[in-house]
Design an enzyme around this catalytic site. Structure first.
Site, PDB file in Angstrom:
ATOM      1  CD  GLU A 173      -2.844   1.325   0.268  1.00 39.64           C
ATOM      2  OE1 GLU A 173      -2.933   0.415  -0.584  1.00 39.64           O
ATOM      3  OE2 GLU A 173      -3.509   2.367   0.227  1.00 39.64           O
TER       4      GLU A 173
ATOM      5  CE  LYS B 130      32.593  11.221  22.858  1.00 41.55           C
ATOM      6  NZ  LYS B 130      32.593  11.059  21.441  1.00 41.55           N
TER       7      LYS B 130
ATOM      8  NE  ARG C 240      33.147  18.625  16.058  1.00 38.53           N
ATOM      9  CZ  ARG C 240      34.426  18.536  16.347  1.00 38.53           C
ATOM     10  NH1 ARG C 240      35.222  17.806  15.606  1.00 38.53           N
ATOM     11  NH2 ARG C 240      34.922  19.195  17.377  1.00 38.53           N
TER      12      ARG C 240
HETATM   13  S1  IVH Z   1      27.391  16.969  22.671  1.00 37.69           S
HETATM   14  C1  IVH Z   1      29.427  21.125  22.778  1.00 37.69           C
HETATM   15  N1  IVH Z   1      26.362  14.570  22.916  1.00 37.69           N
HETATM   16  O1  IVH Z   1      31.195  13.487  20.474  1.00 37.69           O
HETATM   17  C2  IVH Z   1      29.201  19.645  22.870  1.00 37.69           C
HETATM   18  N2  IVH Z   1      28.250  14.832  21.522  1.00 37.69           N
HETATM   19  O2  IVH Z   1      33.692  15.173  21.393  1.00 37.69           O
HETATM   20  C3  IVH Z   1      28.729  19.069  21.628  1.00 37.69           C
HETATM   21  N3  IVH Z   1      28.960  12.766  20.402  1.00 37.69           N
HETATM   22  O3  IVH Z   1      31.805  15.461  17.743  1.00 37.69           O
HETATM   23  C4  IVH Z   1      28.663  17.593  21.607  1.00 37.69           C
HETATM   24  N4  IVH Z   1      27.397  11.463  21.244  1.00 37.69           N
HETATM   25  O4  IVH Z   1      29.966  13.832  17.425  1.00 37.69           O
HETATM   26  C5  IVH Z   1      27.321  15.308  22.359  1.00 37.69           C
HETATM   27  N5  IVH Z   1      25.304  12.516  23.198  1.00 37.69           N
HETATM   28  C6  IVH Z   1      26.264  13.255  22.630  1.00 37.69           C
HETATM   29  C7  IVH Z   1      27.216  12.709  21.748  1.00 37.69           C
HETATM   30  C8  IVH Z   1      28.191  13.522  21.206  1.00 37.69           C
HETATM   31  C9  IVH Z   1      28.447  11.524  20.435  1.00 37.69           C
HETATM   32  C10 IVH Z   1      30.171  13.144  19.630  1.00 37.69           C
HETATM   33  C11 IVH Z   1      29.947  14.323  18.737  1.00 37.69           C
HETATM   34  C12 IVH Z   1      31.118  15.240  18.929  1.00 37.69           C
HETATM   35  C13 IVH Z   1      31.981  14.497  19.874  1.00 37.69           C
HETATM   36  C14 IVH Z   1      32.430  15.469  20.941  1.00 37.69           C
END
Ligand code: IVH
Length: 768
Positions: free
Chosen positions: A27, A107, A128
């Site tokens: 569908e 993470k 990024r």
């Molecule tokens: S917050 C200002 N939350 O980790 C803070 N980052 O070292 C911004 N990452 O490049 C990041 N899980 O790709 C945040 N739950 C999460 C995350 C996360 C993975 C990665 C992200 C970033 C790196 C930071």
């Protein structure tokens, strides 16, 4: 058109994000096609959140640059409990608070991405990059089904930049690598690399074929709406907007709360469907976050608490090769034992000869080994500065098999070298028996590696069928050999007693494995390129072992998800005389698949002559050309007797290619045999809906495990009686047939008041 866009987007969300489809696939396909037709008639009215844009745009020469309106920063890392205590202490001091509430989350081990929504509509995605400028991957991100093209609900801000992680689930990664292997392409080292490689495709149509996922974890820019007061409220808001957020998030209090969260996630890490490399703590109150601010490029209010490193430095003590089930020779580095992420590693795979040469790994080298999740450890790279001098010689693959002495060959275009010994090679025999007896195959409990080695080495078994001829005496003799070899003869045996209980149990386990479902038997045979899912497709569609055994490649190729290489491998396997003998011996020993059933009714469409003709792999004979030939009154069978093809209006090149193909020995016979088998199969197919059978017009949904038959077998019986089998329960469902451990479908049936049958009820209905 607007209605279709909204409707389809809703179904995509239900299917991909909620994992709870609300309409049958067919569908959905119908609605999608309708929208496509409207869009091609009125291209000026195509909406920018149309799901038709998800199939991937045409390739571009390079990505353009995007400047992030708010930089994408990184996180400070912590590894030990002490690091976390220090983090919490500094936060408390900064806020002059006694106890702080944190948002704790995963993470994700993927790639950071920023998604821009204007008035709720997805307009741009950027990687990024260096944190300030990234690459515009909008076309690629459009293909990611879990990312909404329009935000849900009525809390939609003027501008929202969502930050999050793009990743690939472990099982999608395994499937992708299987496809890469089947196609002879390079495999990806881990889900993260696969996600990165898929996202950074200049051809978004390739991205569309890779199953990428996304989890949102933060906001870059926000205009036209108030920022929620806490980070946990931001995540909840994302959820309401239709953005995927992980369910594993929590709000915890103080250092104790953080460490508890870390430990509980650590325990569940392996069972998560995706890879994570730690957890992230963020001060929950947004006002507190602002007060704490940033140091250089990382926030003071957040910490990434990483799991122990999964890489370590050690020394290569030797490079051996392992011989696999199909003779594949895999170089393996023997290592000075080292602990990687809490597990002692002594061996690491070097994949194949090219990999060893590319990384230039030599005996005596110091190397970095990596252990990712539950995969085999691998050598990542050599630390050249530590290479001993004088330098050891570069690695060379042995020219003969270290196990049987047969020649090792590496065919052109193949990455792997193979031992040519076949089942005369003890290593290949052992591996094929190991595979056959495995838990997901014939599931022979108690037949461990050690015993398989002895059985093969003492010449008690030569092939898998010999397992079923083993006697109590054979097993006792084999165990004695294994015990002597390993120096583990039990005291009781030394005293002259015979331990027969073990042997009795093993014989019982072997006997109990004689009636596997067909797909398991097919998987157990160890046909190259046939994994669990291909085995299941074969069993589902063809239903009977004898049909699978005689199906030519062209027929296999028309089945869903079976490509040319796989079809050839299956047909070749069954054509090989020694395999035929082995299978006959298995059947003679009493191995019979259970739950065989007639081929699926839908096979009728697949068996259309044009499909088979196009699947034969005749050069230049594309599907439209095949259609043209058949349209001119030819059939598969008549073509087999034709010499001249220039009379059907085909381009001269195509006609010539056909003529050339026909004169190759065996080809005409192949075509005629295919026509015959097709006719035979069609005659056996259950009659579709039409007038036959007393269940015409009735739709069934099967769920849970039935006591005596497989769901496929039950489905085939229903189809034979004219009924239809569907995958999802709706008001239109006539009956739900529920077995043990039936889940949401049963609940749905109860909710909608759909009659529920057990297996006995179904059989009664079929016989009524
Ligand atoms: S917050 C200002 N939350 O980790 C803070 N980052 O070292 C911004 N990452 O490049 C990041 N899980 O790709 C945040 N739950 C999460 C995350 C996360 C993975 C990665 C992200 C970033 C790196 C930071």
């Amino acid at each position: 058109m607007a209605w279709l866009v909204e409707e389809l987007n809703r179904h995509i969300y239900n299917y991909h994000v909620l994992d709870a489809p609300t309409i049958p696939d067919a569908e959905y396909d119908r609605l999608f096609k309708e929208l496509q037709e409207l869009e091609s008639a009125w291209p000026q009215a195509v909406k920018n959140d149309s799901p038709t844009s998800r199939v991937g745009a045409a390739p571009i020469p390079e990505f353009s640059q995007v400047t992030h309106s708010v930089p994408m920063l990184s996180l400070n890392n912590g590894f030990t409990d002490e690091d976390v205590e220090n983090f919490d202490r500094r936060v408390r001091e900064g806020l002059e608070a006694r106890q702080v509430a944190y948002s704790a989350e995963l993470k994700f081990d993927g790639l950071a991405i920023s998604l821009r929504y204007e008035n709720g509509v997805f307009v741009q995605a950027a990687t990024r990059g260096d944190g300030y400028t990234g690459e515009d991957v909008t076309a690629n991100i459009r293909t990611v089904r879990v990312i909404p093209l329009r935000l849900h609900g009525d809390e939609v801000p003027a501008v929202l930049e969502v930050r999050g992680e793009v990743l690939m689930f472990k099982d999608d990664f395994a499937r992708l690598n299987q496809r890469q292997r089947d196609a002879g392409s390079r495999e990806f080292a881990n889900p993260r690399n696969a996600a990165a490689g898929s996202l950074r495709q200049l051809d978004a149509r390739i991205t569309a074929q890779r199953k990428l996922r996304f989890f949102a974890y933060g906001i870059g820019r926000l205009e036209g709406a108030e920022l929620p007061e806490s980070h946990s409220a931001v995540l909840d808001w994302f959820d309401r907007l239709g953005l995927p957020v992980s369910k594993e998030r929590a709000v915890v209090s103080g250092c104790e709360g953080l460490l508890d969260y870390y430990r509980s996630i650590g325990e569940r890490r392996a069972s998560l469907p995706y890879e994570i490399d730690g957890v992230v703590y963020k001060v929950d109150r947004v006002a507190d976050q602002a007060q704490l601010g940033f140091v250089s490029r990382a926030p003071r209010f957040a910490l990434a608490h990483k799991f122990p490193a999964e890489e370590a430095l050690t020394v290569v003590s030797a490079i051996d090769v392992q011989v696999g089930r199909t003779g594949a020779i895999t170089p393996v580095a023997r290592l000075v034992p080292v602990s990687v992420g809490g597990v002692t590693v002594t061996n690491a795979t070097l994949h194949n000869e090219d990999e060893v040469l590319r990384k230039d790994v030599r005996v005596g080298d110091s190397v970095i080994v990596r252990r990712a999740g539950d995969v085999i450890p691998e050598v990542l790279s050599v630390v050249l500065e530590r290479r001993p001098s004088p330098a050891p010689a570069p690695y060379r693959l042995p020219e003969t098999c270290p196990v049987c002495g047969s020649h090792v060959v590496r065919e052109e275009g193949e990455a792997v070298a193979r031992c040519t010994g076949g089942l005369t090679c003890a290593a290949q025999r052992k591996e094929s028996i190991r595979h056959f007896a495995g838990r997901r195959m014939m599931d022979i409990e108690g037949l461990g590696d050690r015993y398989i080695d002895s059985l093969v080495e003492s010449n008690l078994i030569h092939g898998v069928a010999d397992l079923y001829k083993l006697t109590l005496d054979d097993l006792l003799k084999m165990k004695r050999l294994a015990d002597e070899r390993d120096g583990t003869t039990p005291e009781t045996v030394k005293q002259g007693k015979v331990a027969t209980k073990w042997a009795d149990n093993l014989l019982a386990a072997i006997a109990a494995s004689k009636n596997p479902p067909l797909e398991r038997l097919l998987f157990a045979l160890g046909i190259r390129h046939v994994g669990e899912s291909t085995a299941k497709t074969l069993a589902d569609w063809l239903g009977r072992f004898d049909l699978v055994r005689q199906a030519p490649a062209a027929l296999l190729r028309v089945l869903p998800d079976i490509g040319g290489t796989v079809a050839e491998a299956i047909a070749e396997f069954f054509a090989e005389e020694k395999n035929q003998r082995e299978i006959d011996a298995l059947l003679a020993a009493g191995v019979t698949p259970q739950g065989e059933h007639p081929p699926r009714a839908q096979l009728r469409e697949k068996l259309e002559e044009v499909n088979l003709l196009a699947a034969l792999g005749i050069p230049k004979l594309t599907e439209p050309r095949a259609r043209q030939l058949l349209g001119a009154g030819q059939t598969l069978d008549s073509l087999a007797h034709l010499n001249v093809f220039g009379v059907f209006g085909l381009p001269a090149g195509v006609a010539a290619a056909l003529e050339e193909w026909m004169v190759e020995p065996g080809h005409r016979e192949q075509l005629a045999a295919l026509a015959r088998l097709r006719a035979e199969l069609l005659a056996q197919l259950p009659v579709e809906a039409a007038a036959e059978g007393h269940l015409v017009g009735k739709t069934f949904v099967l769920t849970g495990t039935l006591p005596t038959m497989s769901r496929d077998a039950a489905g085939a019986l229903i189809e034979q009686a004219g009924g239809k089998v569907s995958g999802s329960v709706s008001k239109k469902t006539s009956y739900v047939v529920a077995g043990a451990e039936a889940g949401s479908k049963l609940a749905k049936a109860e909710e909608l008041g759909v009659p529920i049958l057990d297996e006995a009820g179904l059989l009664a209905l079929l016989n009524s």
